[in-house]
Design an enzyme around this catalytic site. Structure first.
Site, PDB file in Angstrom:
ATOM      1  N   THR A 167       0.846  -1.208   0.000  1.00  0.00           N
ATOM      2  CA  THR A 167       0.000   0.000   0.000  1.00  0.00           C
ATOM      3  C   THR A 167       0.876   1.251   0.000  1.00  0.00           C
ATOM      4  OG1 THR A 167      -1.584  -1.292   1.270  1.00  0.00           O
ATOM      5  CG2 THR A 167      -1.993   1.071   1.127  1.00  0.00           C
ATOM      6  N   ARG A 217     -11.952 -10.611   1.483  1.00  0.00           N
ATOM      7  CA  ARG A 217     -11.829 -11.876   2.233  1.00  0.00           C
ATOM      8  C   ARG A 217     -12.969 -12.828   1.942  1.00  0.00           C
ATOM      9  NH1 ARG A 217     -12.118  -9.386   7.809  1.00  0.00           N
ATOM     10  NH2 ARG A 217     -10.766 -10.909   8.781  1.00  0.00           N
ATOM     11  N   VAL A 218     -13.599 -12.643   0.775  1.00  0.00           N
ATOM     12  CA  VAL A 218     -14.806 -13.426   0.476  1.00  0.00           C
ATOM     13  C   VAL A 218     -14.474 -14.753  -0.188  1.00  0.00           C
ATOM     14  CG1 VAL A 218     -16.420 -11.516   0.389  1.00  0.00           C
ATOM     15  CG2 VAL A 218     -15.043 -12.036  -1.616  1.00  0.00           C
ATOM     16  N   LYS A 241      -4.652 -10.342   6.071  1.00  0.00           N
ATOM     17  CA  LYS A 241      -5.153 -11.165   4.970  1.00  0.00           C
ATOM     18  C   LYS A 241      -4.204 -12.337   4.685  1.00  0.00           C
ATOM     19  CE  LYS A 241      -7.124 -12.828   1.459  1.00  0.00           C
ATOM     20  NZ  LYS A 241      -7.682 -12.341   0.245  1.00  0.00           N
ATOM     21  N   ARG A 262      -4.895 -21.186   6.943  1.00  0.00           N
ATOM     22  CA  ARG A 262      -5.657 -22.270   6.304  1.00  0.00           C
ATOM     23  C   ARG A 262      -4.706 -23.224   5.573  1.00  0.00           C
ATOM     24  NH1 ARG A 262     -10.924 -23.489   5.835  1.00  0.00           N
ATOM     25  NH2 ARG A 262     -11.758 -24.201   3.830  1.00  0.00           N
ATOM     26  N   ARG A 296     -11.436 -29.165  21.561  1.00  0.00           N
ATOM     27  CA  ARG A 296     -10.552 -28.089  21.096  1.00  0.00           C
ATOM     28  C   ARG A 296      -9.762 -28.466  19.846  1.00  0.00           C
ATOM     29  NH1 ARG A 296     -11.090 -27.958  26.239  1.00  0.00           N
ATOM     30  NH2 ARG A 296      -9.472 -29.479  26.698  1.00  0.00           N
ATOM     31  N   CYS A 327      -5.452 -18.112  -4.269  1.00  0.00           N
ATOM     32  CA  CYS A 327      -5.272 -17.391  -2.999  1.00  0.00           C
ATOM     33  C   CYS A 327      -4.421 -18.187  -2.020  1.00  0.00           C
ATOM     34  CB  CYS A 327      -6.635 -17.112  -2.376  1.00  0.00           C
ATOM     35  SG  CYS A 327      -7.788 -16.387  -3.529  1.00  0.00           S
TER      36      CYS A 327
HETATM   37  N1  SAJ Z   1      -8.942 -27.453   0.802  1.00  0.00           N
HETATM   38  C1  SAJ Z   1      -8.535 -28.682   1.298  1.00  0.00           C
HETATM   39  N2  SAJ Z   1      -9.022 -29.071   2.513  1.00  0.00           N
HETATM   40  C2  SAJ Z   1      -9.870 -28.305   3.247  1.00  0.00           C
HETATM   41  C3  SAJ Z   1     -10.269 -27.041   2.730  1.00  0.00           C
HETATM   42  C4  SAJ Z   1      -9.780 -26.643   1.497  1.00  0.00           C
HETATM   43  O1  SAJ Z   1      -7.766 -29.424   0.661  1.00  0.00           O
HETATM   44  O2  SAJ Z   1     -10.270 -28.753   4.323  1.00  0.00           O
HETATM   45  C5  SAJ Z   1      -8.438 -27.008  -0.517  1.00  0.00           C
HETATM   46  C6  SAJ Z   1      -9.536 -26.770  -1.560  1.00  0.00           C
HETATM   47  O3  SAJ Z   1      -9.906 -27.976  -2.187  1.00  0.00           O
HETATM   48  C7  SAJ Z   1      -8.859 -25.797  -2.501  1.00  0.00           C
HETATM   49  C8  SAJ Z   1      -7.969 -24.969  -1.562  1.00  0.00           C
HETATM   50  O4  SAJ Z   1      -7.845 -25.729  -0.370  1.00  0.00           O
HETATM   51  O5  SAJ Z   1      -8.045 -26.477  -3.433  1.00  0.00           O
HETATM   52  C9  SAJ Z   1      -8.504 -23.589  -1.242  1.00  0.00           C
HETATM   53  O6  SAJ Z   1      -9.898 -23.633  -1.003  1.00  0.00           O
HETATM   54  P1  SAJ Z   1     -10.609 -22.817   0.171  1.00  0.00           P
HETATM   55  O7  SAJ Z   1     -12.055 -23.102   0.114  1.00  0.00           O
HETATM   56  O8  SAJ Z   1      -9.936 -23.088   1.456  1.00  0.00           O
HETATM   57  O9  SAJ Z   1     -10.278 -21.292  -0.143  1.00  0.00           O
HETATM   58  P2  SAJ Z   1     -10.412 -20.312  -1.422  1.00  0.00           P
HETATM   59  O10 SAJ Z   1      -9.078 -20.255  -2.085  1.00  0.00           O
HETATM   60  O11 SAJ Z   1     -11.578 -20.615  -2.272  1.00  0.00           O
HETATM   61  O12 SAJ Z   1     -10.725 -18.918  -0.666  1.00  0.00           O
HETATM   62  C10 SAJ Z   1      -9.834 -18.451   0.335  1.00  0.00           C
HETATM   63  C11 SAJ Z   1     -10.654 -18.020   1.576  1.00  0.00           C
HETATM   64  N3  SAJ Z   1      -9.749 -17.826   2.708  1.00  0.00           N
HETATM   65  C12 SAJ Z   1      -9.969 -18.449   3.895  1.00  0.00           C
HETATM   66  O13 SAJ Z   1     -10.883 -19.208   4.092  1.00  0.00           O
HETATM   67  C13 SAJ Z   1      -9.009 -18.114   4.986  1.00  0.00           C
HETATM   68  C14 SAJ Z   1     -11.429 -16.730   1.273  1.00  0.00           C
HETATM   69  O14 SAJ Z   1     -12.073 -16.267   2.454  1.00  0.00           O
HETATM   70  C15 SAJ Z   1     -10.483 -15.660   0.726  1.00  0.00           C
HETATM   71  O15 SAJ Z   1     -11.167 -14.451   0.419  1.00  0.00           O
HETATM   72  C16 SAJ Z   1      -9.873 -16.195  -0.541  1.00  0.00           C
HETATM   73  O16 SAJ Z   1      -9.076 -17.367  -0.193  1.00  0.00           O
HETATM   74  C17 SAJ Z   1      -8.999 -15.112  -1.162  1.00  0.00           C
HETATM   75  O17 SAJ Z   1      -9.483 -14.454  -2.103  1.00  0.00           O
HETATM   76  O18 SAJ Z   1      -7.894 -14.875  -0.667  1.00  0.00           O
END
Ligand code: SAJ
Length: 431
Positions: free
Chosen positions: A132, A166-167, A218, A225, A258, A272
């Site tokens: 930024t 973050r969607v 972000k 994740r 937990r 992402c």
């Molecule tokens: N995946 C797994 N196991 C899981 C969850 C996901 O293998 O338990 C894999 C999915 O199959 C996929 C990848 O991870 O290949 C990513 O999928 P996702 O659903 O976790 O995330 P995205 O990339 O669709 O969206 C993410 C989101 N971030 C988080 O949940 C922290 C979204 O909120 C963000 O806005 C987005 O990235 C972004 O634009 O950055």
């Protein structure tokens, strides 16, 4: 402060829904994109991407005259930059990829000539820490007649903030309204201006911080994740070696109050989660060891799956000594990067299916219910096939995506060897 005209630069998966949301608040919205096809499509009230409910929203916004798209920036009171931030390609395997800010730079340089005193510029693109400030610098270099927060603080002509999107793809319209927003202004006044802007449609909290923390927030979410998925993927490989059902194991462990382990899969895809952690690793490689390792674990999973298929082929030939590899039909079920979407970008499933097809001497059946044609880049011996037909014709079935349709009732031939990367075909009826 009032924002009558809002300009959104980049009309992709984030920019277009955001532009449509502002238009739904009866703001005059000018969408800007370098892609003429996207601009023409939007001006017809149609959309060029797949996202539930977005078509209606855009159609309404355009037909009521609140949203218009163009390739050339025009004056506005607020500018939101939602362009891609990919990483630069690496020279050697094992190198750490660096972020590529060229789209932010050209967006900044494109809007600079139309900026006027009092305007707000928001960077929404996921960005490495410091981006930024860098964008503010590019703007200041172009407009020496205006003052900017990095030199003039609260009294600057232009206000600048980072407000990361973050969607979740597939839920964008709902999450744009409901999710909390992190607002990181270069000064407090910048943050307050951005809050006022978003409050037009955001029902979640708009939480104020500084730009660097907002950038890192972000990256932290997506890295968290990624690390958690890497843990699940690592468990899946350990369990395979120890002859333990990883899906049962995780559901048992998750009964602990937990513990909440995510699900293993064929790898991590999309633009992402598989990208953003590198923005942390490349900035602070000496400290980002866990994040780096998680990336490597997830990136290695597709090769592990491909190796499983090779072992299954060997297994098949051993139990069918009269056959050779050309007699084996392999089916790859799912190509998208996650369930129930049509998005093949950075998809580990597509990579796996294509690698199998490249090395297999017979036709490979590609099953992806959400697309109508295969991308041109796939191997020549791959054939897009309807799910129920493919499952009957397949000797080795590789389940790569947990699409809803693959969870419905169907019967699989008894002789089929199943490689299930998502744990949904464990108890399939056989005939
Ligand atoms: N995946 C797994 N196991 C899981 C969850 C996901 O293998 O338990 C894999 C999915 O199959 C996929 C990848 O991870 O290949 C990513 O999928 P996702 O659903 O976790 O995330 P995205 O990339 O669709 O969206 C993410 C989101 N971030 C988080 O949940 C922290 C979204 O909120 C963000 O806005 C987005 O990235 C972004 O634009 O950055």
């Amino acid at each position: 402060m009032s924002f009558e005209t809002i300009s959104v630069i980049g009309l992709g998966y984030i920019g277009l829904p955001t532009a449509a949301m502002f238009a739904s608040c009866k703001k005059k919205v000018i969408g800007v994109d370098v892609n003429q096809h996207a601009v023409d499509t939007i001006n017809k009230g149609e959309i060029h991407i797949v996202e539930p409910d977005l078509d209606m929203l855009v159609h309404e916004a355009v037909s009521e005259g609140f949203l218009r798209a163009t390739t050339m920036p025009e004056p506005a009171d607020a500018f939101l930059i939602a362009v891609p931030t990919p990483f630069l390609s690496i020279e050697n395997e094992g190198d750490i990829p660096n972020p590529d800010l060229k789209y932010i730079e050209s967006a900044a340089k494109a809007i600079a000539p139309v900026l006027k005193k009092g305007d707000l510029v928001i960077l929404e693109s996921t960005s490495p820490v410091g981006a930024t400030e860098q964008m503010a610098e590019w703007l200041a270099q172009e407009r020496t007649d205006l003052t900017f927060p990095q030199t003039s603080g609260e009294n600057s002509d232009i206000r600048i903030a980072h407000c990361p999107e973050r969607v979740l793809p597939g839920h964008v319209v709902r999450e744009l309204v409901e999710n909390d927003r992190v607002i990181g202004g270069l000064t407090n006044k910048c943050s307050k201006a951005a809050v006022e802007l978003y409050k037009c449609f955001v029902k979640g909290d708009c939480v104020i911080t500084n730009a660097r923390t907002a950038e890192m927030a972000k990256l932290t979410e997506n890295s968290c994740r990624d690390v958690q998925i890497a843990f699940a993927n690592e468990l899946s490989m350990i369990c395979d070696k120890l002859d333990i059902d990883v899906w049962e194991l995780i559901s048992l462990a998750n009964r602990h109050p937990r513990i909440n382990i995510l699900q293993p899969g064929p790898g991590v895809g999309g633009h992402c989660i598989a990208v953003d952690p590198w923005f942390i690793v490349s900035k602070t490689p000496e400290h980002a060891k866990l994040i780096h390792t998680a990336r490597k674990v997830n990136d290695a999973k597709p090769e592990w799956v491909i190796n499983k298929v090779k072992l299954a082929i060997a297994d098949f030939l051993q139990t069918n000594p009269n056959k050779n590899a050309t007699d084996i039909t392999i089916g790859c079920f799912g190509l998208a990067f996650k369930p129930d979407i049509d998005d093949l970008r950075e998809s580990p499933s597509l990579f796996i299916a294509n690698s199998i097809a490249k090395s297999h001497p017979a036709t490979v059946l590609f099953v992806e219910p959400n697309i109508k044609i295969l991308p041109e880049s796939v191997a020549v011996n791959s054939r897009l096939t309807e799910f129920h037909k493919a499952i009957q014709d397949t000797d080795i079935a590789v389940l790569l995506v947990d699409h809803s349709i693959f969870k419905e009732n169907f019967v699989i031939p008894k002789s089929t060897i199943v490689i299930d990367t998502k744990g949904i075909w464990k108890n399939l009826p056989v005939r």
